[in-house]
Write an enzyme that holds these catalytic residues in place. Structure first.
Site, PDB file in Angstrom:
ATOM      1  N   PHE A   7       9.429   2.420   4.365  1.00 45.52           N
ATOM      2  CA  PHE A   7       9.985   3.686   3.865  1.00 45.52           C
ATOM      3  C   PHE A   7       9.511   4.881   4.701  1.00 45.52           C
ATOM      4  CE2 PHE A   7       9.271   1.370  -0.387  1.00 45.52           C
ATOM      5  CZ  PHE A   7      10.484   0.691  -0.297  1.00 45.52           C
ATOM      6  N   ILE A   8       9.466   4.731   6.005  1.00 46.94           N
ATOM      7  CA  ILE A   8       8.918   5.791   6.846  1.00 46.94           C
ATOM      8  C   ILE A   8      10.002   6.815   7.177  1.00 46.94           C
ATOM      9  CG2 ILE A   8       7.714   6.315   8.989  1.00 46.94           C
ATOM     10  CD1 ILE A   8       6.142   4.644   6.844  1.00 46.94           C
TER      11      ILE A   8
ATOM     12  N   GLU B 225       5.035  11.192  -1.816  1.00 43.32           N
ATOM     13  CA  GLU B 225       3.810  12.011  -1.804  1.00 43.32           C
ATOM     14  C   GLU B 225       2.919  11.684  -3.000  1.00 43.32           C
ATOM     15  OE1 GLU B 225       3.154  13.927   0.710  1.00 43.32           O
ATOM     16  OE2 GLU B 225       5.078  14.378   1.632  1.00 43.32           O
TER      17      GLU B 225
ATOM     18  N   SER C  16       1.409   4.207  -3.146  1.00 43.31           N
ATOM     19  CA  SER C  16       0.709   5.355  -3.719  1.00 43.31           C
ATOM     20  C   SER C  16      -0.794   5.278  -3.494  1.00 43.31           C
ATOM     21  CB  SER C  16       1.006   5.443  -5.218  1.00 43.31           C
ATOM     22  OG  SER C  16       2.367   5.748  -5.437  1.00 43.31           O
TER      23      SER C  16
ATOM     24  N   ALA D  59       0.860  -1.187   0.000  1.00 46.61           N
ATOM     25  CA  ALA D  59       0.000   0.000   0.000  1.00 46.61           C
ATOM     26  C   ALA D  59       0.890   1.228   0.000  1.00 46.61           C
ATOM     27  CB  ALA D  59      -0.926   0.008   1.214  1.00 46.61           C
TER      28      ALA D  59
END
Length: 395
Positions: A164-165, A375, A140, A138
């Site tokens: 990827f936090i 983003e 984009s 989960a």
């Protein structure tokens, strides 16, 4: 001259904003730019820069004064981020999440009591916040997330993992998106929780080894029967099932912010290109005298002007409420693609030197690549833009 106490306390009037920009510009160019090689080499942000950034109020420029921030409008924020984007993006990343997607989770979804309790810590830099949404399946499209939160009395039990936090290895708090209603539609039944570092069952994986943006740390985050009280459910009981909508509003703001960051980097790349072309001699003269080099510079300058104008216009419409969806995606899509083109031309103008580590344009070439991914990828922005326009047309 506007002193740091004024900046830190949020006592910034409209007439003083140009002084804020000038102060940040000096800080970036005199303090941060000279440290770029060290940041790249060590993959770490010097503690001194963090302390100075916090003192200047940079951890809370997008947070209202009521909660300890500077309270900048979106139009003011993008002008500030143009300055921040002039240097390594890891500097802005250090406090960008506090102002952006993590801080806006609280601004968009929290109760007033939660805002008053938590936002001052985010705005001051006492807390570094992370936005824990992305998962391996989960990215984009966050509607497919599988992390769960199950109610158990007056507590919630969270299980799952995030990928990827940003700032995860340094984070004091995580804004965690989890599915609270497995029977609801994919974009519904998601809620958000504020989980503090050190909560039993919460762990952070090793730092990711990325192509670029050294000094901006990302990592996986794991939740193994993490128990949290109901008081950390963002929005209280009214926030159950509203996490997806909150995330989308946060991302709209974040997309304009990232677009402005791309403009700042584009300006730096154009400056580096022009300076090199004006001084590098080849064949009896400077390479800038050659029309093909001039063409590369002209194309980059045009991309820069277009991106800045677009971002400024979108920010104004975001402020007046007339466009908070299509415009942000257009700005992020164009500016992130433009900085990639500008970075590529900058390397070309530098020739072989542009391919050597230690030369700024080589580093920015790698750094810029990420902007087209996070983003929401460029392809996601295309979908948002097209669907939004078709919806307006009744298509």
């Amino acid at each position: 001259m506007l002193d740091r106490d004024q900046i830190r306390t949020g006592a910034v009037q409209e007439s003083d904003f140009t002084e804020v920009l000038a102060s940040v510009r000096r800080f970036v160019q005199e303090r941060v730019v000279p440290l770029e090689p060290e940041i790249e080499e060590t993959d770490a942000m010097p503690a001194s820069l963090r302390a100075e950034a916090a003192e200047m109020g940079l951890f809370g420029f997008a947070i209202p004064e009521l909660y300890g921030g500077l309270g900048l409008s979106m139009s003011e924020e993008v002008r500030l981020v143009y300055e921040l984007g002039y240097t390594t993006p890891s500097f802005r990343s250090m406090f960008g999440t506090n102002n952006g997607i993590a801080g806006h989770v609280l601004l968009e979804g929290a109760t007033e009591e939660q805002k008053k309790t938590w936002l001052p810590k985010v705005a001051s830099g006492e807390w570094t916040a992370s936005f824990a949404l992305t998962e391996s399946g989960a990215g984009s499209d966050p509607s497919g997330l599988t992390t769960t939160a199950v109610r158990d009395g007056d507590e919630w039990v969270i299980n799952g993992s995030k990928r990827f936090i940003t700032n995860a290895p340094l984070a004091d708090v995580f804004m965690v998106f989890a599915r609270t209603d497995p029977e609801a539609a994919s974009s519904r039944g998601i809620s958000t929780f504020m989980v503090e570092k050190g909560t039993p069952g919460l762990s952070v994986g090793p730092r990711d080894h990325k192509m670029g943006q050294a000094g901006a740390w990302t990592a996986d985050v794991y939740f193994d029967n993490v128990r949290v009280p109901s008081s950390v459910l963002i929005g209280g009981e009214a926030g159950v099932g509203r996490g997806y909508a909150t995330a989308m509003r946060c991302l709209a703001h974040g997309r304009i912010h990232i677009a402005a960051l791309c403009v700042g980097m584009s300006q730096r790349l154009v400056d580096e290109s022009v300076a090199y072309a004006a001084t590098r001699e080849q064949g009896g003269g400077v390479i800038g005298s050659h029309q093909l080099i001039q063409g590369l510079i002209a194309d980059s300058a045009t991309d820069l002007y277009a991106a800045r104008a677009l971002v400024s216009d979108v920010a104004a419409k975001f402020d007046d409420g007339s466009d908070k969806r299509i415009g942000p995606s257009c700005a992020k899509y164009f500016a992130s693609e433009a900085v990639g083109r500008i970075a590529d031309r900058a390397v070309q103008i530098h020739g072989g030197s542009g391919y050597i580590r230690g030369v700024p344009v080589e580093r920015f070439y790698r750094d810029a690549r990420l902007f087209r991914i996070y983003e929401g990828t460029s392809q996601i922005q295309q979908i948002v833009i097209a669907r939004g326009l078709l919806a307006q047309a009744g298509g």
